[in-house]
Scaffold this motif. Structure first.
Motif, PDB file in Angstrom:
ATOM      1  N   SER A  91       7.854  -0.014   2.529  1.00  0.00           N
ATOM      2  CA  SER A  91       7.186  -0.221   1.244  1.00  0.00           C
ATOM      3  C   SER A  91       8.093  -0.993   0.295  1.00  0.00           C
ATOM      4  N   LEU A  92       7.501  -1.404  -0.776  1.00  0.00           N
ATOM      5  CA  LEU A  92       8.253  -2.148  -1.786  1.00  0.00           C
ATOM      6  C   LEU A  92       9.356  -1.285  -2.373  1.00  0.00           C
ATOM      7  N   ASP A  93       9.043  -0.009  -2.565  1.00  0.00           N
ATOM      8  CA  ASP A  93      10.046   0.897  -3.129  1.00  0.00           C
ATOM      9  C   ASP A  93      11.255   1.002  -2.219  1.00  0.00           C
ATOM     10  N   SER A  96      13.487  -1.930  -2.634  1.00  0.00           N
ATOM     11  CA  SER A  96      14.273  -1.881  -3.856  1.00  0.00           C
ATOM     12  C   SER A  96      15.452  -0.945  -3.722  1.00  0.00           C
ATOM     13  N   ALA A 148      -4.656  -1.623  -3.146  1.00  0.00           N
ATOM     14  CA  ALA A 148      -3.900  -0.386  -3.384  1.00  0.00           C
ATOM     15  C   ALA A 148      -4.451   0.753  -2.539  1.00  0.00           C
ATOM     16  N   GLU A 153      -0.899   2.459  -2.044  1.00  0.00           N
ATOM     17  CA  GLU A 153       0.063   2.138  -3.099  1.00  0.00           C
ATOM     18  C   GLU A 153      -0.617   2.288  -4.466  1.00  0.00           C
ATOM     19  N   THR A 154       0.201   2.247  -5.512  1.00  0.00           N
ATOM     20  CA  THR A 154      -0.372   2.272  -6.857  1.00  0.00           C
ATOM     21  C   THR A 154      -0.809   0.859  -7.249  1.00  0.00           C
ATOM     22  N   ASN A 157       2.105  -1.194  -8.429  1.00  0.00           N
ATOM     23  CA  ASN A 157       2.933  -1.664  -7.312  1.00  0.00           C
ATOM     24  C   ASN A 157       2.345  -2.921  -6.696  1.00  0.00           C
ATOM     25  N   ARG A 161       4.092  -6.522  -6.653  1.00  0.00           N
ATOM     26  CA  ARG A 161       4.389  -7.094  -5.338  1.00  0.00           C
ATOM     27  C   ARG A 161       3.750  -8.470  -5.184  1.00  0.00           C
TER      28      ARG A 161
END
Lengths: 178, 260
Positions: A91-93, A96, A148, A153-154, A157, A161
């Protein structure tokens, strides 16, 4: 010409040869989506076949409330996310959180890894989380909320993204042009 | 808000994903900010190109034939399930018949002759045990108990298992084990021999040719006890003699029995 729902009803009743008509109708969008998400033609062909087999087995659970393509697309997305590249579908998180992998570094890695001048290849070289949102938005024309929901995902987000993905592609195309 | 804060909003605005209030806010900003207006135009441009590239798929594989062939292929386990079930039943019956035929006849033919064995094999001097073992005549063979060579009526005391190598010289049978060895009197012992695994009785009979299933043995123990040996040792020794095994020069044999 029979509608999707009419064909599905006949297949569920036992006329499984009718399922070929559904495959003929949707093989192009299914393969295109799989190929764009997986960035690999061979994997995409396998995935597309798996999608139709899974759809056939689950056809009795299909509800008439939505469009058949929406249901099939969801199967395709899940297949690509879960089956073929589970390890890289972070995921993007998670990106990061990796030290030294902020958006700029990811952008640089895209720049360095891409050899071709072609935008398609540039898209294919995007990190999977970014490539996925790009494909779902600009190939499938899905809304932010649909994306989403599909990815779990939110909304925020997905928005961030997509912004980062477009920024990477813009910069890449600028490098190529310049 | 600074221009950098508008970047995400401009991206979403270009996708038509902002609320009306946010849309108005972005429109007001790009109307007065040339840099952000340029960013907005670049964003629209790249979005169009992305759509064109992704939609441009000419070489689509034909999935109809491959998918339909997979759908029409029945799994192997569903092919002829009736015949498969019939075959399974046949195999089960054949196994039962085979097991029955190889267990019943041998238990009688092999067991009975040893009843008349009056002269036991000589025992090597090293053991100091005279093995005049004979079957008790009042005991009838227990045909339905193939596991037991001999049965004792005495309270059972758990005895150590027979070392496997004691029977290693008879390679074509399974190894029996002593079940329990309660003493009958000061100079007699009644032994029970049990095989560790179930199987055709013929193999048991060949393991100890002189003893049939369900038969009882009484052994003289006085001489052995005088030499400091217990009943377990005696039983193993008897079995060894019946099998024709010699303990002469066999350190493993002595060692195993000394441990008992």
């Amino acid at each position: 010409m029979l509608s999707d729902q009419q064909i599905i009803s006949q297949v569920v009743k036992g006329k499984k040869e009718m399922f070929g008509e559904l495959v003929a109708r949707y093989q192009k969008p299914v393969f295109r989506l799989a190929c764009s998400m997986l960035a690999n033609r061979s994997d995409a062909e396998d995935a597309a076949q798996e999608v139709f087999i899974r759809a056939y087995k689950s056809l009795s659970t299909y509800k008439e409330t939505g469009k058949f393509w929406g249901w099939l697309r969801r199967i395709t997305i899940n297949m690509c996310l879960n089956k073929f590249h589970p390890a890289v579908m972070i995921s993007l998180d998670e990106i990061s959180e990796i030290p030294g992998h902020d958006s700029d570094t990811v952008f640089e890695s895209v720049i360095w890894s891409v050899e071709s001048e072609d935008l398609r290849r540039t898209i294919y070289h995007l990190p999977p989380p970014y490539r996925t949102v790009i494909v779902l938005k600009y190939l499938e024309d899905m809304s932010y909320k649909e994306i989403a929901d599909a990815l779990g995902e939110t909304l925020a987000n997905v928005q961030v993204r997509l912004h980062r993905a477009k920024k990477m592609l813009r910069e890449r195309m600028k490098v190529s042009a310049g | 808000m600074r221009c950098i804060d508008y970047e995400v909003l401009i991206s979403a605005y270009a996708d038509g994903e902002l609320s009306e209030s946010k849309e108005s806010e972005v429109e007001e900003h790009i109307a007065c900010c040339a840099e952000c207006r340029c960013l907005y135009e670049k964003t629209l441009n790249i979005q169009r190109k992305i759509s064109d590239v992704l939609m441009d798929f000419d070489d689509i594989p034909d999935l109809v034939s491959s998918v339909t062939s997979q759908i029409n292929t029945r799994p192997w386990w569903r092919i002829g399930s009736t015949w498969a079930a019939a075959a399974a039943v046949f195999v089960a019956i054949a196994f039962m018949v085979f097991t029955f035929m190889h267990s019943r006849p041998e238990s009688k033919t092999k067991a009975v002759p040893i009843v008349h064995r009056d002269t036991p094999k000589p025992v090597p001097q090293k053991t100091a045990v005279a093995p005049p073992v004979k079957r008790m005549e009042q005991d009838k063979p227990v045909k339905s108990a193939p596991k037991l060579i001999a049965v004792s009526a005495k309270p059972q005391a758990k005895a150590p298992a027979v070392p496997k190598h004691m029977f290693a010289k008879n390679n074509n049978h399974r190894s029996p084990s002593i079940n329990h060895v309660p003493p009958l009197s000061a100079d007699k012992a009644e032994i029970t021999v049990e095989y560790a695994d179930a199987g055709p009785v013929a193999q048991y009979a060949s393991a100890i040719p002189e003893v049939g299933p369900g038969e009882r043995l009484v052994a003289e123990t006085s001489e052995a006890r005088q030499n400091g040996k217990d009943d377990s040792w005696l039983c193993y020794r008897i079995i060894d003699n019946y099998q024709g095994n010699s303990n002469d020069g066999d350190p493993d044999w002595r060692e195993s029995n000394d441990r008992l």
